[in-house]
Design a protein around this motif. Structure first.
Motif, PDB file in Angstrom:
ATOM      1  N   LEU A 316       0.835  -1.196   0.000  1.00  0.00           N
ATOM      2  CA  LEU A 316       0.000   0.000   0.000  1.00  0.00           C
ATOM      3  C   LEU A 316       0.870   1.247   0.000  1.00  0.00           C
ATOM      4  O   LEU A 316       1.957   1.257   0.579  1.00  0.00           O
ATOM      5  CB  LEU A 316      -0.886   0.036   1.252  1.00  0.00           C
ATOM      6  CG  LEU A 316      -2.016  -0.980   1.373  1.00  0.00           C
ATOM      7  CD1 LEU A 316      -2.650  -0.875   2.758  1.00  0.00           C
ATOM      8  CD2 LEU A 316      -3.068  -0.758   0.297  1.00  0.00           C
ATOM      9  N   LYS A 317       0.393   2.288  -0.626  1.00  0.00           N
ATOM     10  CA  LYS A 317       1.042   3.590  -0.472  1.00  0.00           C
ATOM     11  C   LYS A 317       0.642   4.166   0.881  1.00  0.00           C
ATOM     12  O   LYS A 317      -0.508   4.026   1.307  1.00  0.00           O
ATOM     13  CB  LYS A 317       0.620   4.544  -1.587  1.00  0.00           C
ATOM     14  CG  LYS A 317       1.163   4.182  -2.947  1.00  0.00           C
ATOM     15  CD  LYS A 317       0.996   5.324  -3.932  1.00  0.00           C
ATOM     16  CE  LYS A 317      -0.459   5.655  -4.171  1.00  0.00           C
ATOM     17  NZ  LYS A 317      -0.629   6.724  -5.178  1.00  0.00           N
ATOM     18  N   PHE A 318       1.592   4.814   1.546  1.00  0.00           N
ATOM     19  CA  PHE A 318       1.248   5.497   2.789  1.00  0.00           C
ATOM     20  C   PHE A 318       1.736   6.934   2.737  1.00  0.00           C
ATOM     21  O   PHE A 318       2.723   7.256   2.073  1.00  0.00           O
ATOM     22  CB  PHE A 318       1.833   4.774   4.010  1.00  0.00           C
ATOM     23  CG  PHE A 318       3.304   5.014   4.235  1.00  0.00           C
ATOM     24  CD1 PHE A 318       3.758   6.145   4.927  1.00  0.00           C
ATOM     25  CD2 PHE A 318       4.249   4.110   3.770  1.00  0.00           C
ATOM     26  CE1 PHE A 318       5.111   6.367   5.132  1.00  0.00           C
ATOM     27  CE2 PHE A 318       5.605   4.323   3.973  1.00  0.00           C
ATOM     28  CZ  PHE A 318       6.036   5.456   4.656  1.00  0.00           C
ATOM     29  N   HIS A 319       1.014   7.791   3.442  1.00  0.00           N
ATOM     30  CA  HIS A 319       1.406   9.183   3.631  1.00  0.00           C
ATOM     31  C   HIS A 319       1.409   9.448   5.130  1.00  0.00           C
ATOM     32  O   HIS A 319       0.431   9.140   5.824  1.00  0.00           O
ATOM     33  CB  HIS A 319       0.441  10.134   2.930  1.00  0.00           C
ATOM     34  CG  HIS A 319       0.246   9.827   1.478  1.00  0.00           C
ATOM     35  ND1 HIS A 319       1.226  10.003   0.539  1.00  0.00           N
ATOM     36  CD2 HIS A 319      -0.829   9.317   0.808  1.00  0.00           C
ATOM     37  CE1 HIS A 319       0.779   9.635  -0.647  1.00  0.00           C
ATOM     38  NE2 HIS A 319      -0.462   9.213  -0.513  1.00  0.00           N
ATOM     39  N   TYR A 320       2.501  10.002   5.608  1.00  0.00           N
ATOM     40  CA  TYR A 320       2.660  10.262   7.036  1.00  0.00           C
ATOM     41  C   TYR A 320       2.587  11.763   7.285  1.00  0.00           C
ATOM     42  O   TYR A 320       3.210  12.554   6.573  1.00  0.00           O
ATOM     43  CB  TYR A 320       3.999   9.705   7.510  1.00  0.00           C
ATOM     44  CG  TYR A 320       4.394  10.109   8.917  1.00  0.00           C
ATOM     45  CD1 TYR A 320       3.688   9.643  10.027  1.00  0.00           C
ATOM     46  CD2 TYR A 320       5.478  10.958   9.136  1.00  0.00           C
ATOM     47  CE1 TYR A 320       4.057  10.008  11.307  1.00  0.00           C
ATOM     48  CE2 TYR A 320       5.855  11.330  10.415  1.00  0.00           C
ATOM     49  CZ  TYR A 320       5.144  10.857  11.501  1.00  0.00           C
ATOM     50  OH  TYR A 320       5.503  11.226  12.774  1.00  0.00           O
ATOM     51  N   PHE A 321       1.817  12.157   8.299  1.00  0.00           N
ATOM     52  CA  PHE A 321       1.589  13.569   8.613  1.00  0.00           C
ATOM     53  C   PHE A 321       1.938  13.840  10.074  1.00  0.00           C
ATOM     54  O   PHE A 321       1.869  12.945  10.922  1.00  0.00           O
ATOM     55  CB  PHE A 321       0.113  13.939   8.396  1.00  0.00           C
ATOM     56  CG  PHE A 321      -0.427  13.571   7.049  1.00  0.00           C
ATOM     57  CD1 PHE A 321      -0.401  14.475   5.998  1.00  0.00           C
ATOM     58  CD2 PHE A 321      -0.968  12.310   6.821  1.00  0.00           C
ATOM     59  CE1 PHE A 321      -0.896  14.128   4.753  1.00  0.00           C
ATOM     60  CE2 PHE A 321      -1.468  11.953   5.582  1.00  0.00           C
ATOM     61  CZ  PHE A 321      -1.425  12.865   4.541  1.00  0.00           C
ATOM     62  N   GLU A 322       2.290  15.077  10.345  1.00  0.00           N
ATOM     63  CA  GLU A 322       2.472  15.534  11.720  1.00  0.00           C
ATOM     64  C   GLU A 322       1.670  16.800  11.927  1.00  0.00           C
ATOM     65  O   GLU A 322       1.486  17.593  10.995  1.00  0.00           O
ATOM     66  CB  GLU A 322       3.957  15.772  12.018  1.00  0.00           C
ATOM     67  CG  GLU A 322       4.763  14.482  12.048  1.00  0.00           C
ATOM     68  CD  GLU A 322       6.242  14.684  12.316  1.00  0.00           C
ATOM     69  OE1 GLU A 322       6.954  13.681  12.501  1.00  0.00           O
ATOM     70  OE2 GLU A 322       6.684  15.858  12.345  1.00  0.00           O
TER      71      GLU A 322
END
Length: 627
Positions: A316-322
């Motif tokens: 899966l593609k993932f996007h990480y945010f803060e």
């Protein structure tokens, strides 16, 4: 039909005319452009068709997000291409772009600046007083050139540097050779330089529309457009002025030249490859450098505009945010999508979300986080359903999470809470279905587990093997068949020494040190400033920089008055020359000199909610610094 320019007739197979969609020559530089009608619209992202219950995917096209990818140039076969490059007209090539030369300041000798930035003393030796005053710009290191530079780029660049990269400061050092000998020499040098490699197999970077969008935003925010030509107008600007192109440091055809991974390495530490370079480090982290590199090389991924060229890739593609306070809001790309599907109160997160990184993961999980509080994830791709029937999906999370199948919300486990499990049911057909999972964590513990139960199996954590996504490996454009030939490489090494390459470039880690065997008159011996490299048409062993008339005149005056170069500069003049050479004046001003030109001022913005005016967004002045 459009009449073919003379330039094109020497590069492309001869026909009387060429149709719309083929490149055309614009302005007076060797710049090939496609008519607007030949371009595809930009792609924002890949998502399941709304309400779809099948394994089909639609490509959603909008006028925002990822920039259009130009179709590949219809270059002819490699052998013909090399012959064409060797004989191509050079009258349209741009003069060398020298940092600081585009904006001349009072007290700067243009010829002296050019003499140092073109590294003339590499061939025309001078004593220490001259070298100390010039502080000449050293050429890039070429150890590991085979890792960084593609054979197709090396071939075309060595055959005609100013055609491959208009504005380059590298001269044509092979122009004096007969055509057949030049072709053989170019090929030998390509094999030699390609042999300078680490031996590690390069792994292509997957194309990621959201990473391209992130890179585009960073390119226009972190300082790149202070020196390089922007592609987006700044706030309040309707279009980019043509003057910016003339003032900007050219990038050349990067998609033809290198890989995403190698460009990202360079962006993190430019001076490692180019110790004498003028590009500073922008303190980018690895993910930021990767995003900018992906954006600059987006032409390597035609699948961004043509979904039929996308491949099915595991994971899966993932996007990480803060979540952070006092920062400029990000409201496009994956950030907008994350907020749209936010598993909690999106209004509390809006304006605080920062997209940190993207990648591929085998299944949903939070192991890729960089901290334990105030972060979030978006996972998206395909899930392969083994049989027709009813499926129950579960998320167990601390804090909130949501799970979508084919665009429909199936599990709503949102809100701030400790570890809680919720589930939802959906009837699916066998095959691939779109899946998205969103998750956020504010404080305390953190957890995310995604499970399912089907008609033929009990509840279990969804295994990684059932996930995939659509993507494409990014590979340099214009690839050629190339097999390293040791005999040709050895011949190329000899040419490297004898033709002047080793005068400028160092290759310290390849056996015995390469010693330049190329000798020209020293600076003191140059009696005729109108001859050699400064002649209207350089001949003999003289290299050809394709100087503009103004540059040639300035250099001739400097050579004629070369005795002045032996005199050291007084301190203030030395500072002024250094700030000009390093292009510090592009950002800073000192003693009423320099600072961003009006057309670039709009790209300097403040981050945060406090408005400090120009002092808060413009680089600090350097007047009185060091005194």
């Amino acid at each position: 039909m459009t009449r073919r320019p003379d330039f094109c007739s020497k590069i492309f197979p001869a026909t009387e005319d060429f149709p719309t969609g083929n490149p055309r020559l614009v302005s007076t530089g060797a710049v090939l452009q496609y008519p607007a009608a030949a371009l595809h619209p930009p792609v924002e992202k890949i998502r399941p068709a709304a309400g779809a219950k099948t394994d089909s995917y639609d490509m959603q096209v909008r006028n925002i997000a990822v920039p259009a990818v130009r179709p590949p140039l219809p270059w002819p076969a490699p052998a013909f291409a090399l012959a064409a490059l060797l004989t191509a007209s050079i009258s349209v090539c741009a003069a060398p772009h020298v940092t600081g030369d585009a904006r001349m300041w009072p007290g700067i000798d243009r010829g002296e600046l050019l003499f140092g930035e073109l590294n003339c003393v590499a061939c025309h030796g001078a004593g220490e007083p001259v070298n100390g005053r010039l502080q000449s710009k050293a050429a890039p290191r070429l150890d590991l050139a085979g890792d960084r530079l593609t054979p197709q780029f090396l071939r075309s660049f060595l055959a005609n540097p100013h055609l491959e990269k208009p504005g380059t400061t590298m001269p044509d050092a092979l122009g004096h050779l007969p055509a057949a000998e030049k072709a053989d020499t170019v090929e030998a040098l390509v094999h030699f330089l390609s042999s300078l490699r680490s031996g590690e197999e390069a792994v292509p970077t997957p194309a990621d529309p959201s990473r391209v969008a992130q890179g585009r935003r960073l390119f226009h925010k972190v300082g790149c457009v202070t020196c390089h030509e922007p592609e987006d107008p700044s706030e309040g600007m309707r279009e980019i002025p043509a003057s910016l192109r003339e003032q900007s440091v050219p990038l050349g055809n990067l998609a033809h030249k290198t890989t995403v991974a190698e460009l990202a390495k360079f962006l993190i530490d430019p001076l490692k490859t180019r110790p004498g370079g003028r590009m500073p480090s922008l303190a980018l982290n690895g993910n930021e450098a990767l995003a900018i590199a992906t954006y600059l090389l987006r032409e390597q991924a035609p699948g961004l505009v043509d979904p039929s060229q996308l491949d099915k890739i595991a994971g899966l593609k993932f996007h990480y945010f803060e979540f952070r306070q006092n920062r400029e809001a990000e409201m496009d790309g994956p950030t907008a999508e994350f907020l749209e599907l936010f598993p909690g109160n999106a209004n509390q997160a809006r304006g605080r979300v920062r997209h940190v990184k993207s990648g591929v993961i085998d299944k949903p999980g939070i192991g890729q986080r960089d901290r334990d509080d105030h972060f979030g994830f978006l996972f998206e791709g395909l899930i392969n359903v083994p049989a027709d029937g009813e499926y129950t999906f579960h998320t167990s999370s601390d804090d909130g999470s949501r799970l979508y199948i084919d665009g429909e919300l199936v599990v709503n486990n949102d809100g701030e809470h400790g570890t809680t499990e919720r589930s939802g049911k959906v009837t699916l057909t066998k095959g691939d279905h779109g899946i998205r999972v969103t998750y956020f964590e504010l404080g305390g513990g953190e957890e995310l587990t995604v499970s399912w139960q089907g008609p033929d199996f009990r509840k279990q954590v969804i295994p990684g093997g059932v996930f995939s996504h659509l993507g494409q490996a990014m590979r340099p454009t214009g690839a050629i068949e190339f097999a390293l030939d040791a005999t040709r490489a050895a011949k190329g090494r000899m040419h490297f020494q004898q033709l002047g390459c080793a005068n400028c470039h160092g290759v310290p880690e390849q056996g015995p040190a390469l010693v330049a065997a190329f000798r020209l008159k020293s600076l003191a011996e140059l009696m005729n400033p109108n001859a050699g490299c400064l002649a209207e048409e350089p001949s003999g062993q003289a290299v050809n920089y394709h100087l503009s008339p103004e540059q040639r005149i300035a250099l001739r005056q400097t050579v004629a008055n070369r005795a002045a170069l032996s005199q050291p500069l007084v301190l203030n003049d030395s500072i002024h020359h250094t700030l000009t050479r390093l292009n510090c004046y592009a950002c800073h001003y000192r003693d009423a000199i320099g600072g961003p030109v009006e057309e670039r001022r709009g790209y300097f913005t403040a981050i945060g909610e406090t408005d400090l005016g120009d002092e808060g967004r413009m680089p600090p002045h350097l007047t009185s610094v060091g005194r």
